[in-house]
Design a protein around this motif. Structure first.
Motif, short mmCIF file in Angstrom:
data_model
loop_
_atom_site.label_atom_id
_atom_site.label_comp_id
_atom_site.label_asym_id
_atom_site.label_seq_id
_atom_site.Cartn_x
_atom_site.Cartn_y
_atom_site.Cartn_z
N PHE A 20 5.74 -3.98 -11.38
CA PHE A 20 5.81 -3.01 -12.44
C PHE A 20 5.72 -1.63 -11.83
N GLY A 334 9.97 -1.98 -4.30
CA GLY A 334 9.25 -0.85 -3.72
C GLY A 334 8.42 -1.16 -2.49
N GLY A 335 7.81 -2.31 -2.44
CA GLY A 335 6.82 -2.55 -1.41
C GLY A 335 7.37 -3.07 -0.09
N ILE A 356 -0.76 8.49 -5.64
CA ILE A 356 -1.35 7.15 -5.72
C ILE A 356 -0.38 5.96 -5.77
N GLY A 358 3.27 4.17 -7.92
CA GLY A 358 4.27 4.09 -8.99
C GLY A 358 5.39 5.10 -8.91
N TYR A 393 -7.95 -0.99 -8.02
CA TYR A 393 -8.55 0.26 -7.54
C TYR A 393 -8.48 1.38 -8.59
#
Ligand code: UD2
Ligand code: MN
Length: 618
Positions: A20, A334-335, A356, A358, A393
């Motif tokens: 997401f 994305g990752g 952070i 997104g 987190y």
């Protein structure tokens, strides 16, 4: 636990846990009951409620849950009984055969309470993870053709693996590292760079330094004193990297055999290619390794949340000739991706004003495509990732502020007039829009002579369901009842994926109105009297017929994933106002007795007359 094992054998969930961006999260529901201790049930219930979830069974029978993800509203440290002492304790305690070959971990019942408590720390089953050795074996999940395909490693560029983390668990972080070392060709692996984004866990300090110093591959740890977020942490890692190709991974991944060469060889052929692996699923509950479906590609919904969509049937058939071929994707999760290092910086790295978490995945996706590169998924490269149901987190400054800031920047810089569409229906994002400084990013776009968003939609994502000037966008209103078609949001059931199309009041404003919006791209153009095409709406779902073979007499019209097939084609006669289903020649009808709509023989009656009421989207 047994349930999971059973499902894996049945092979049911290639279970999509979906990633997401600012919030919507899709994952496969994999608990029969919650398996949660009654003492913690309230806590669990409140978590679930916060997710405001919708559930349905998709066309393959997969139970899908869509939830609104709230980031970390519930501060981990303040959760009952999670003391500093516990958070800082490294409980890694491997049992030699646990999790071997990717099988699920079964926690003995007497440890169940402790297991649930520890789950909250990282929002995955920490106890299970801590029982699995760092170098556990995994099956070779590649298709046979991939295994047979020889990739010549000689002459391929070397890579730096960049892994950023904030308060990651010891076992997941180091299992990521070991899986890279164990299953990458040495010649391609120059170094691993760990970027510690201001973690506070004590075991991630000196203990980690000492551990990685002994590894057979250079592992460098960079530390940020202040929390900078994953975007700036990745930039920090990328700048220090000395390999020719950057490979980014999350800190809770496990790579399988062949993963790296399949990525690097594609980048080596064309430095403007950004290459992603297939992302498999490491269960957040059992740590089972579940192979995921290869035929998904990434895009996004109207709220700019990343989504996986399925390839069309003709496309799947076409690919059967050579399933090892990489395929293009409009967006990346994305990752996990590989990108030529010099190209990464030439293209502007990341937007350093993003905080952070997104949005950076869409920003990079748009930038790569619009500025002359491409993004693809290499089906022979499989990497597992733990998808979580919520974030463990904190989001300093507030989740929504951070997410809307990042997405506002994506829209402002890359989406041209579609930014208006985004802001119009996301008033929260308007609040942060005007304070964004985007000049240097716009200059970058200019300098790189990037194409517009219209080009992106037409060429990179032709299946998209965004409004355009050539499409109808708006409400579809019944003349008899003055009610509008509505996309269902509630629960579906096994034989009614996503449920029947509903009919309800047209007079809602703002975000709520979005469930009434439909898009139609008439093949002949908006000026013709008769329009035909699919009736699409957000999340790539389309108006579809009931299963005609099995349907009951009422023929309730449903909303299901758009497929481009004829059964999803409709003809709207702007004069008679009838909406005809092309395959059956039946008309869309609103029965007075029900709140869902049906197909019926065409008659000249107000219950079959529909007004296409356009709504301004920009
Ligand atoms: C997905 C991506 C993730 C990122 C994110 C959007 C995959 C598998 N994951 O969410 O990489 O693109 O979408 O931004 O595609 N981290 C920090 N500092 C922070 C926050 C996170 O270092 O302030 C680290 C975190 O420890 C992890 C990585 O960033 O290693 C990604 O975070 P995540 O796992 O929470 O993101 P995920 O998988 O939900
Ligand atoms: Mn992750």
């Amino acid at each position: 636990m047994m349930g999971c094992r059973r499902r894996i054998r049945r092979g049911l969930p290639w279970a999509l846990a979906f990633v997401f961006t600012s919030g919507l999260l899709l994952w496969s529901k994999n608990d029969g009951g919650t398996g949660i201790d009654p003492a913690l049930q309230d806590d669990w219930n409140s978590l679930r409620l916060k997710r405001d979830q919708q559930e349905y069974i998709d066309r393959r029978g997969l139970h899908v849950v869509v939830g609104y993800y709230l980031g970390d509203a519930n501060n981990v440290g303040s959760s009952a009984n999670l003391t500093e002492e516990l958070l800082n304790r490294n409980m890694f305690d491997p049992k030699p055969r646990e999790g071997q070959d990717g099988v699920p971990v079964v926690i003995p019942p007497h440890l169940s309470l402790q297991m649930q408590k520890l789950y909250r720390i990282n929002r995955f089953n920490l106890m299970a993870s801590d029982r699995i050795p760092l170098n556990r074996s995994l099956p070779d999940v590649r298709k046979k053709m991939c295994r047979l395909k020889k990739i010549i490693i000689d002459g391929l560029p070397s890579s730096s693996i960049v892994i950023v983390f904030h308060n990651e668990a010891w076992s997941t972080l180091l299992r990521t590292v070991h899986s890279v070392i164990n299953r990458s060709p040495k010649a391609l692996l120059k170094e691993i760079i760990l970027v510690d984004d201001a973690s506070t866990r004590t075991f991630l300090g000196e203990e980690l330094n000492e551990y990685v110093a002994k590894l057979p591959i250079p592992v460098h740890i960079l530390r940020s004193e202040n929390r900078i977020g994953l975007i700036k942490a990745r930039l920090m890692g990328a700048r220090k990297a000395s390999g020719e190709v950057l490979v980014f991974l999350d800190a809770h991944c496990e790579c399988t055999i062949g993963w790296l060469e399949s990525l690097i060889s594609r980048v080596a052929e064309d430095r403007k290619r950004v290459v992603c692996p297939v992302i498999d699923i490491i269960s957040d509950e059992t740590f089972a390794y579940v192979r995921s479906f290869e035929l998904h590609w990434g895009a996004f919904n109207w709220d700019l949340h990343f989504r996986w969509y399925t390839r069309s049937t003709p496309d799947i058939i076409r690919r059967q000739k050579d399933i090892t071929q990489a395929f293009k994707t409009p967006a990346m999760a994305g990752g996990l991706f590989a990108m030529d290092k010099s190209y990464f910086f030439e293209l502007g790295g990341y937007d350093e004003k993003m905080e952070i978490w997104g949005g950076e995945n869409l920003e990079l996706s748009f930038r790569v495509w619009q500025c002359g590169g491409s993004i693809e998924i290499a089906p022979c490269s499989h990497v597992g990732h733990i998808f979580r149901k919520s974030s463990p987190y904190t989001f300093p400054g507030g989740v929504s502020r951070i997410l809307y800031t990042n997405l506002a920047r994506v829209a402002l810089v890359w989406m041209d007039e579609w930014q208006e569409f985004y802001f119009k229906f996301n008033p929260e994002a308007i609040k942060v829009r005007d304070e964004q400084q985007i000049r240097t990013r716009l200059e970058l776009r200019d300098r790189l002579q990037c194409k517009g968003f219209r080009w992106y939609l037409d060429n990179v994502w032709p299946e998209h369901f965004m409004p355009t000037d050539q499409r109808f966008f708006g409400k579809i209103k019944n003349t008899l009842s003055n009610q509008c078609l509505e996309k269902p949001t509630g629960r579906g059931s096994l034989n009614q994926p996503m449920g029947p199309v509903l009919i309800s009041t047209c007079d809602v404003e703002g975000r709520a109105a979005l469930t009434r919006m439909f898009v139609m791209a008439p093949t002949e153009g908006l000026s013709s009297k008769v329009w035909s095409g699919a009736l699409m709406t957000d999340e790539s779902v389309c108006l579809d017929t009931p299963d005609l073979e099995t349907a009951d007499v009422t023929l309730k019209v449903r909303i299901v994933a758009c497929t481009g097939q004829k059964r999803q084609n409709w003809r709207y006669d702007t004069e008679t106002m009838s909406l005809i289903h092309l395959e059956t020649n039946l008309c869309l009808d609103m029965p007075t007795s029900e709140s869902s709509i049906v197909l019926k023989d065409c008659v000249d009656h107000a219950s079959q007359k529909w007004i296409f009421e356009p709504v301004h989207w920009k």
